[in-house]
Design a protein around this motif. Structure first.
Motif, mmCIF file in Angstrom:
data_model
loop_
_atom_site.group_PDB
_atom_site.id
_atom_site.type_symbol
_atom_site.label_atom_id
_atom_site.label_comp_id
_atom_site.label_asym_id
_atom_site.label_seq_id
_atom_site.Cartn_x
_atom_site.Cartn_y
_atom_site.Cartn_z
ATOM 1 N N GLU A 291 7.524 43.956 -18.856
ATOM 2 C CA GLU A 291 8.150 43.604 -20.122
ATOM 3 C C GLU A 291 7.144 43.667 -21.270
ATOM 4 O O GLU A 291 5.983 43.303 -21.139
ATOM 5 C CB GLU A 291 8.725 42.193 -20.010
ATOM 6 C CG GLU A 291 9.582 41.767 -21.172
ATOM 7 C CD GLU A 291 10.339 40.487 -20.838
ATOM 8 O OE1 GLU A 291 10.583 39.703 -21.760
ATOM 9 O OE2 GLU A 291 10.670 40.277 -19.652
ATOM 10 N N ARG A 292 7.624 44.132 -22.425
ATOM 11 C CA ARG A 292 6.778 44.231 -23.619
ATOM 12 C C ARG A 292 7.205 43.213 -24.650
ATOM 13 O O ARG A 292 8.316 42.686 -24.613
ATOM 14 C CB ARG A 292 6.868 45.635 -24.224
ATOM 15 C CG ARG A 292 6.468 46.762 -23.284
ATOM 16 C CD ARG A 292 6.666 48.104 -23.968
ATOM 17 N NE ARG A 292 6.512 49.198 -23.014
ATOM 18 C CZ ARG A 292 5.649 50.198 -23.154
ATOM 19 N NH1 ARG A 292 4.855 50.227 -24.198
ATOM 20 N NH2 ARG A 292 5.582 51.156 -22.258
ATOM 21 N N SER A 293 6.330 42.972 -25.617
ATOM 22 C CA SER A 293 6.652 42.051 -26.705
ATOM 23 C C SER A 293 5.807 42.377 -27.926
ATOM 24 O O SER A 293 4.638 42.786 -27.780
ATOM 25 C CB SER A 293 6.384 40.601 -26.281
ATOM 26 O OG SER A 293 6.540 39.715 -27.381
ATOM 27 N N PRO A 294 6.367 42.188 -29.125
ATOM 28 C CA PRO A 294 5.520 42.209 -30.317
ATOM 29 C C PRO A 294 4.529 41.052 -30.241
ATOM 30 O O PRO A 294 4.756 40.071 -29.521
ATOM 31 C CB PRO A 294 6.513 41.993 -31.467
ATOM 32 C CG PRO A 294 7.869 42.191 -30.885
ATOM 33 C CD PRO A 294 7.769 41.877 -29.437
ATOM 34 N N VAL A 295 3.436 41.135 -31.004
ATOM 35 C CA VAL A 295 2.466 40.044 -30.982
ATOM 36 C C VAL A 295 1.763 39.888 -32.326
ATOM 37 O O VAL A 295 1.454 40.872 -33.005
ATOM 38 C CB VAL A 295 1.419 40.254 -29.859
ATOM 39 C CG1 VAL A 295 0.534 41.463 -30.140
ATOM 40 C CG2 VAL A 295 0.574 39.002 -29.656
ATOM 41 N N PHE A 296 1.584 38.630 -32.689
ATOM 42 C CA PHE A 296 0.769 38.213 -33.830
ATOM 43 C C PHE A 296 -0.144 37.127 -33.267
ATOM 44 O O PHE A 296 0.333 36.049 -32.899
ATOM 45 C CB PHE A 296 1.641 37.670 -34.961
ATOM 46 C CG PHE A 296 2.697 38.647 -35.437
ATOM 47 C CD1 PHE A 296 2.480 39.424 -36.558
ATOM 48 C CD2 PHE A 296 3.895 38.798 -34.740
ATOM 49 C CE1 PHE A 296 3.446 40.337 -36.990
ATOM 50 C CE2 PHE A 296 4.859 39.704 -35.149
ATOM 51 C CZ PHE A 296 4.638 40.480 -36.281
ATOM 52 N N ILE A 297 -1.439 37.385 -33.184
ATOM 53 C CA ILE A 297 -2.317 36.506 -32.435
ATOM 54 C C ILE A 297 -3.646 36.313 -33.152
ATOM 55 O O ILE A 297 -4.269 37.282 -33.590
ATOM 56 C CB ILE A 297 -2.527 37.049 -30.993
ATOM 57 C CG1 ILE A 297 -3.447 36.155 -30.171
ATOM 58 C CG2 ILE A 297 -3.027 38.483 -30.999
ATOM 59 C CD1 ILE A 297 -3.487 36.512 -28.677
ATOM 60 N N GLY A 298 -4.042 35.055 -33.306
ATOM 61 C CA GLY A 298 -5.304 34.750 -33.981
ATOM 62 C C GLY A 298 -5.261 33.397 -34.645
ATOM 63 O O GLY A 298 -4.772 32.421 -34.055
ATOM 64 N N CYS A 299 -5.754 33.323 -35.875
ATOM 65 C CA CYS A 299 -5.816 32.052 -36.598
ATOM 66 C C CYS A 299 -4.422 31.455 -36.785
ATOM 67 O O CYS A 299 -3.472 32.167 -37.139
ATOM 68 C CB CYS A 299 -6.488 32.255 -37.952
ATOM 69 S SG CYS A 299 -8.239 32.655 -37.830
ATOM 70 N N LYS A 300 -4.338 30.163 -36.566
ATOM 71 C CA LYS A 300 -3.043 29.484 -36.526
ATOM 72 C C LYS A 300 -2.255 29.629 -37.821
ATOM 73 O O LYS A 300 -1.054 29.925 -37.814
ATOM 74 C CB LYS A 300 -3.267 28.006 -36.199
ATOM 75 C CG LYS A 300 -1.995 27.222 -35.958
ATOM 76 C CD LYS A 300 -2.294 25.792 -35.515
ATOM 77 C CE LYS A 300 -2.864 25.758 -34.114
ATOM 78 N NZ LYS A 300 -2.994 24.377 -33.593
ATOM 79 N N ASP A 301 -2.905 29.424 -38.969
ATOM 80 C CA ASP A 301 -2.188 29.501 -40.248
ATOM 81 C C ASP A 301 -1.717 30.913 -40.542
ATOM 82 O O ASP A 301 -0.636 31.109 -41.129
ATOM 83 C CB ASP A 301 -3.091 28.997 -41.380
ATOM 84 C CG ASP A 301 -3.324 27.502 -41.336
ATOM 85 O OD1 ASP A 301 -2.721 26.826 -40.469
ATOM 86 O OD2 ASP A 301 -4.114 27.000 -42.161
#
Length: 327
Positions: A291-301
């Protein structure tokens, strides 16, 4: 820094660090076996054939000889570890059973050589590993008991977490991993970003988010490799990596079990966040192996800001919201 035993952090090897953090014997053994496998993988990268193996993986992508070799090295090491119940490689199309006995054993998902197409142009690549207790691999990433990645760059480094912070080790001249940094942490907001995917295919929310970052003066730093880009964010303590949903490609590119879940586990342990644009990556329930997914990963804000842009510009149907990079 002085350890509890009175030695500097540069003298603490991986096994000792795991034991001093009260990691149980089987999990310690498993992580050390993964570290041992990486020594053979780096040797193969340095000396091996960069040609094509003549086979394709599940996605029809041509497999480099190094992909196949790295996969074989890691699988053999895990098979003979005696602490693995099941394993699953990104290069395979099914779960590989190792032992019918799940008690005290682990299930492991791994990408043996992430970014292997970068090897022939001498850019950094890596190995990513996700570890669950028992026999079930199709679990949300929040149930991981450990995550590891190894970066094969100018230096070979290993980063791991067992839910007690994120720690970096470097391979020395004796091919031993010794402690470099403990308890890596991310700032709430960063000044660099690594954007994957074609910009002309960005959806309105993603385009608005990236434009906001650029308006803030955030610097673009993208290698084309997931492991080196995440490593950069962790070691600098700031930044965000995105491979978003695209027009015509709503699921993005990266695989949930092999890439996103372990990296999300590490980033959250460092005080950051990882989202598919709507919810935490670690809360996603995988329905299938690849399964694939978009991702936004890093600093919380910054991750929260990406979610906000997507919510405002893509989820409010009928709204005439415009991209406002100043808001």
């Amino acid at each position: 820094m002085i350890s509890k035993a009175g030695k500097t952090k540069f003298q603490i090897d991986l096994r000792r660090h795991l034991r001093e953090n009260y990691v149980n014997e089987n999990l310690t053994h498993l992580i050390c076996e993964i570290a041992e496998a990486s020594k053979y993988i780096i040797h193969s990268i340095s000396t091996g054939d960069l040609g094509v193996a003549g086979t394709s993986n599940l996605y029809g992508e041509q497999q480099l000889a190094l992909d196949v070799l790295a996969d074989r090295i890691l699988r053999k090491r895990l098979e003979h570890s005696r602490v693995v119940a099941n394993m699953m490689s990104e290069e395979m199309d099914e779960i590989i059973p190792v032992s019918p006995d799940c008690d005290g054993k682990y299930s492991v998902a791994f990408d043996p050589l992430d970014g292997s197409s970068l090897v022939d142009v001498n850019l950094a690549v890596g190995t990513i590993v996700s570890i669950f207790e028992g026999c079930d691999l199709l679990q949300p990433g929040r149930r991981q008991v450990a995550a590891v990645y190894i970066l094969y760059g100018p230096r070979t480094t290993l980063v791991y977490s067992v839910g007690k912070g994120v720690h970096e080790f470097g391979m020395n001249m004796l091919r031993e991993y010794t402690l470099l940094k403990e308890n890596l942490t991310l700032q709430p907001q960063g000044n660099l970003y690594s954007p994957g995917g074609q910009r002309n295919l960005y959806t309105p929310g993603v385009e608005g988010f990236v434009s906001k970052l650029e308006g803030r003066g955030v610097k673009l730093r993208y290698s084309g490799g997931f492991v080196p880009d995440i490593n950069q964010i962790l070691l600098k303590g700031q930044g965000i990596f995105i491979y978003p949903h695209l027009q015509g490609h709503p699921l993005g590119k990266l695989r949930l079990l092999f890439e996103l879940s372990p990296m999300a586990f590490l980033i959250e342990q460092a005080g950051g966040a990882a989202s598919d644009g709507h919810r935490p990556i670690l809360d996603l329930q995988p329905k299938q192996i690849h399964e694939r997914s978009p991702v936004f990963i890093g600093c919380k804000d910054d991750v929260a800001m990406a979610e906000d842009f997507i919510r405002r510009l893509e989820n409010d149907q009928g709204s005439e919201l415009e991209v406002d990079v100043k808001s």
